[in-house]
Design a protein around this motif. Structure first.
Motif, PDB file in Angstrom:
ATOM      1  N   GLY A 156      -2.851   6.490  20.448  1.00  0.00           N
ATOM      2  CA  GLY A 156      -3.250   7.240  19.261  1.00  0.00           C
ATOM      3  C   GLY A 156      -4.618   6.858  18.724  1.00  0.00           C
ATOM      4  O   GLY A 156      -5.041   7.384  17.701  1.00  0.00           O
ATOM      5  N   GLY A 157      -5.320   5.974  19.414  1.00  0.00           N
ATOM      6  CA  GLY A 157      -6.615   5.517  18.923  1.00  0.00           C
ATOM      7  C   GLY A 157      -7.811   6.216  19.532  1.00  0.00           C
ATOM      8  O   GLY A 157      -8.956   5.922  19.158  1.00  0.00           O
ATOM      9  N   MET A 158      -7.559   7.133  20.458  1.00  0.00           N
ATOM     10  CA  MET A 158      -8.643   7.850  21.111  1.00  0.00           C
ATOM     11  C   MET A 158      -8.776   9.231  20.478  1.00  0.00           C
ATOM     12  O   MET A 158      -7.787   9.888  20.181  1.00  0.00           O
ATOM     13  CB  MET A 158      -8.373   7.992  22.609  1.00  0.00           C
ATOM     14  CG  MET A 158      -8.062   6.683  23.321  1.00  0.00           C
ATOM     15  SD  MET A 158      -9.426   5.489  23.311  1.00  0.00           S
ATOM     16  CE  MET A 158     -10.539   6.232  24.511  1.00  0.00           C
ATOM     17  N   GLY A 159     -10.010   9.668  20.266  1.00  0.00           N
ATOM     18  CA  GLY A 159     -10.242  10.976  19.675  1.00  0.00           C
ATOM     19  C   GLY A 159     -11.626  11.060  19.082  1.00  0.00           C
ATOM     20  O   GLY A 159     -12.406  10.098  19.126  1.00  0.00           O
ATOM     21  N   GLU A 160     -11.951  12.194  18.523  1.00  0.00           N
ATOM     22  CA  GLU A 160     -13.255  12.404  17.893  1.00  0.00           C
ATOM     23  C   GLU A 160     -13.445  11.395  16.758  1.00  0.00           C
ATOM     24  O   GLU A 160     -12.606  11.279  15.869  1.00  0.00           O
ATOM     25  CB  GLU A 160     -13.342  13.821  17.335  1.00  0.00           C
ATOM     26  CG  GLU A 160     -14.717  14.217  16.870  1.00  0.00           C
ATOM     27  CD  GLU A 160     -15.678  14.513  18.008  1.00  0.00           C
ATOM     28  OE1 GLU A 160     -16.857  14.142  17.876  1.00  0.00           O
ATOM     29  OE2 GLU A 160     -15.244  15.134  18.996  1.00  0.00           O
ATOM     30  N   GLY A 161     -14.542  10.624  16.799  1.00  0.00           N
ATOM     31  CA  GLY A 161     -14.829   9.651  15.765  1.00  0.00           C
ATOM     32  C   GLY A 161     -13.951   8.411  15.821  1.00  0.00           C
ATOM     33  O   GLY A 161     -13.986   7.589  14.905  1.00  0.00           O
ATOM     34  N   HIS A 162     -13.167   8.269  16.865  1.00  0.00           N
ATOM     35  CA  HIS A 162     -12.256   7.130  16.987  1.00  0.00           C
ATOM     36  C   HIS A 162     -12.872   6.061  17.915  1.00  0.00           C
ATOM     37  O   HIS A 162     -13.991   5.640  17.681  1.00  0.00           O
ATOM     38  CB  HIS A 162     -10.895   7.607  17.474  1.00  0.00           C
ATOM     39  CG  HIS A 162     -10.094   8.330  16.443  1.00  0.00           C
ATOM     40  ND1 HIS A 162     -10.553   9.436  15.763  1.00  0.00           N
ATOM     41  CD2 HIS A 162      -8.838   8.102  15.959  1.00  0.00           C
ATOM     42  CE1 HIS A 162      -9.634   9.858  14.907  1.00  0.00           C
ATOM     43  NE2 HIS A 162      -8.579   9.066  15.010  1.00  0.00           N
ATOM     44  N   ILE A 163     -12.169   5.652  18.944  1.00  0.00           N
ATOM     45  CA  ILE A 163     -12.656   4.593  19.829  1.00  0.00           C
ATOM     46  C   ILE A 163     -13.644   5.175  20.837  1.00  0.00           C
ATOM     47  O   ILE A 163     -13.298   6.105  21.574  1.00  0.00           O
ATOM     48  CB  ILE A 163     -11.482   3.918  20.562  1.00  0.00           C
ATOM     49  CG1 ILE A 163     -10.556   3.243  19.542  1.00  0.00           C
ATOM     50  CG2 ILE A 163     -11.986   2.903  21.575  1.00  0.00           C
ATOM     51  CD1 ILE A 163      -9.286   2.692  20.132  1.00  0.00           C
ATOM     52  N   PRO A 164     -14.868   4.645  20.903  1.00  0.00           N
ATOM     53  CA  PRO A 164     -15.866   5.171  21.846  1.00  0.00           C
ATOM     54  C   PRO A 164     -15.660   4.651  23.268  1.00  0.00           C
ATOM     55  O   PRO A 164     -14.976   3.644  23.472  1.00  0.00           O
ATOM     56  CB  PRO A 164     -17.184   4.652  21.261  1.00  0.00           C
ATOM     57  CG  PRO A 164     -16.803   3.356  20.617  1.00  0.00           C
ATOM     58  CD  PRO A 164     -15.419   3.581  20.046  1.00  0.00           C
ATOM     59  N   CYS A 165     -16.268   5.346  24.206  1.00  0.00           N
ATOM     60  CA  CYS A 165     -16.168   4.947  25.613  1.00  0.00           C
ATOM     61  C   CYS A 165     -16.566   3.490  25.827  1.00  0.00           C
ATOM     62  O   CYS A 165     -15.908   2.748  26.557  1.00  0.00           O
ATOM     63  CB  CYS A 165     -17.077   5.836  26.476  1.00  0.00           C
ATOM     64  SG  CYS A 165     -16.422   7.450  26.871  1.00  0.00           S
ATOM     65  N   ASN A 166     -17.666   3.092  25.200  1.00  0.00           N
ATOM     66  CA  ASN A 166     -18.196   1.753  25.445  1.00  0.00           C
ATOM     67  C   ASN A 166     -17.281   0.636  24.980  1.00  0.00           C
ATOM     68  O   ASN A 166     -17.512  -0.539  25.303  1.00  0.00           O
ATOM     69  CB  ASN A 166     -19.575   1.605  24.789  1.00  0.00           C
ATOM     70  CG  ASN A 166     -20.654   2.356  25.548  1.00  0.00           C
ATOM     71  OD1 ASN A 166     -20.463   2.711  26.717  1.00  0.00           O
ATOM     72  ND2 ASN A 166     -21.780   2.623  24.906  1.00  0.00           N
ATOM     73  N   ALA A 167     -16.241   0.961  24.246  1.00  0.00           N
ATOM     74  CA  ALA A 167     -15.275  -0.052  23.817  1.00  0.00           C
ATOM     75  C   ALA A 167     -14.497  -0.623  24.996  1.00  0.00           C
ATOM     76  O   ALA A 167     -13.882  -1.689  24.877  1.00  0.00           O
ATOM     77  CB  ALA A 167     -14.313   0.539  22.797  1.00  0.00           C
ATOM     78  N   LEU A 168     -14.530   0.066  26.137  1.00  0.00           N
ATOM     79  CA  LEU A 168     -13.827  -0.442  27.318  1.00  0.00           C
ATOM     80  C   LEU A 168     -14.318  -1.831  27.702  1.00  0.00           C
ATOM     81  O   LEU A 168     -13.540  -2.676  28.148  1.00  0.00           O
ATOM     82  CB  LEU A 168     -14.002   0.519  28.497  1.00  0.00           C
ATOM     83  CG  LEU A 168     -13.409   1.924  28.364  1.00  0.00           C
ATOM     84  CD1 LEU A 168     -13.647   2.716  29.642  1.00  0.00           C
ATOM     85  CD2 LEU A 168     -11.934   1.888  28.016  1.00  0.00           C
ATOM     86  N   TYR A 169     -15.615  -2.081  27.528  1.00  0.00           N
ATOM     87  CA  TYR A 169     -16.174  -3.393  27.870  1.00  0.00           C
ATOM     88  C   TYR A 169     -15.530  -4.496  27.023  1.00  0.00           C
ATOM     89  O   TYR A 169     -15.233  -5.589  27.525  1.00  0.00           O
ATOM     90  CB  TYR A 169     -17.689  -3.396  27.655  1.00  0.00           C
ATOM     91  CG  TYR A 169     -18.452  -2.522  28.610  1.00  0.00           C
ATOM     92  CD1 TYR A 169     -18.763  -2.961  29.898  1.00  0.00           C
ATOM     93  CD2 TYR A 169     -18.868  -1.252  28.232  1.00  0.00           C
ATOM     94  CE1 TYR A 169     -19.474  -2.161  30.783  1.00  0.00           C
ATOM     95  CE2 TYR A 169     -19.574  -0.438  29.107  1.00  0.00           C
ATOM     96  CZ  TYR A 169     -19.880  -0.898  30.379  1.00  0.00           C
ATOM     97  OH  TYR A 169     -20.585  -0.091  31.254  1.00  0.00           O
TER      98      TYR A 169
END
Length: 238
Positions: A156-169
């Protein structure tokens, strides 16, 4: 007798109609937190207000939002008994749905991360978290040591304005070697969210090619949230 049967049928039809109307209302309200152009700060404020209204847990009940249960089941498959010594980070913990589900599975060392103060306070009342951290999951380094968790889980944390791609690092940094990154999200966001379209899965692949992690599975699940399909990504850190 026939009259009574008709009354029962009419009552049941009215109940289903009301439930469907409530489901549409909640889905529409939830979409406001995912509107195009919304900032992370606005997202955090929106969820704080929702938490303080004391309606969030009812609005996002398991029959509408299956993400926490789906995620907990998968984490339980990845980490066999004894689970009470495994350290888990619940990213975008919200009011603590996933923490509760993990607790019922035997996990006892559960930390929660969420940028919304209102949600953090709601999660605290569940009494299942060892630590609660009020911060954004992003490209920024968190105040968490490297190689801390056996699994980090996003539902539930992924979405517009939520967790960005770069957070994977950052997710990879804080999980232990051999540990897991589990992401459960709406499948449609892979196409509809600007930061994910043609970016999220290519970055996942790039991180695999560079030896940061290995893909365990990618699976689509039906009716993940408000009748919308979800997708579960599971990666293991090398």
């Amino acid at each position: 007798m026939i009259k009574q049967i008709r009354q029962v049928m009419a009552s049941e039809k009215a109940r289903r109609f009301q439930e469907e109307g409530e489901r549409r209302d909640v889905a529409a309200y939830a979409r406001r937190a995912h509107r195009e152009g919304i900032s992370r700060e606005e997202v955090a404020q929106f969820y704080s207000q929702w938490a303080k209204s004391n309606k969030y847990d009812m609005d996002m009940a398991p029959e509408r939002y299956r993400g926490p249960r789906i995620a907990a089941d998968r984490v339980s498959e990845l980490i066999p008994d004894p689970r009470d010594s495994a350290r888990i980070l619940d990213i975008a913990a919200g009011s603590g749905f996933l923490g509760q589900e993990l607790w019922t599975k035997g996990f006892r060392l559960i930390d929660g991360l969420d940028p919304s103060e209102g949600m953090i306070e709601a999660a605290r009342k569940k009494n299942v978290y060892s630590n609660l951290i009020c911060d954004f999951m992003s490209e920024k380094m968190l105040n968490i040591n490297t190689d801390t968790y056996d699994a980090v889980v996003v539902t539930g944390g992924m979405g517009e304005g939520h967790i960005p791609c770069n957070a994977l690092y950052e997710m990879i940094r804080i999980v232990k070697p051999g540990g897991y990154v589990v992401i459960v999200m709406r499948e449609e966001y892979l196409e509809h969210v600007h930061d994910y379209k043609d970016k999220l899965e290519p970055l996942m692949k790039e991180l695999e090619i560079s030896g940061r992690w290995t893909r365990v599975s990618r699976r689509v699940v039906p009716k993940y949230s408000f009748e919308n399909n979800g997708v579960i990504f599971i990666y293991q850190k090398k």
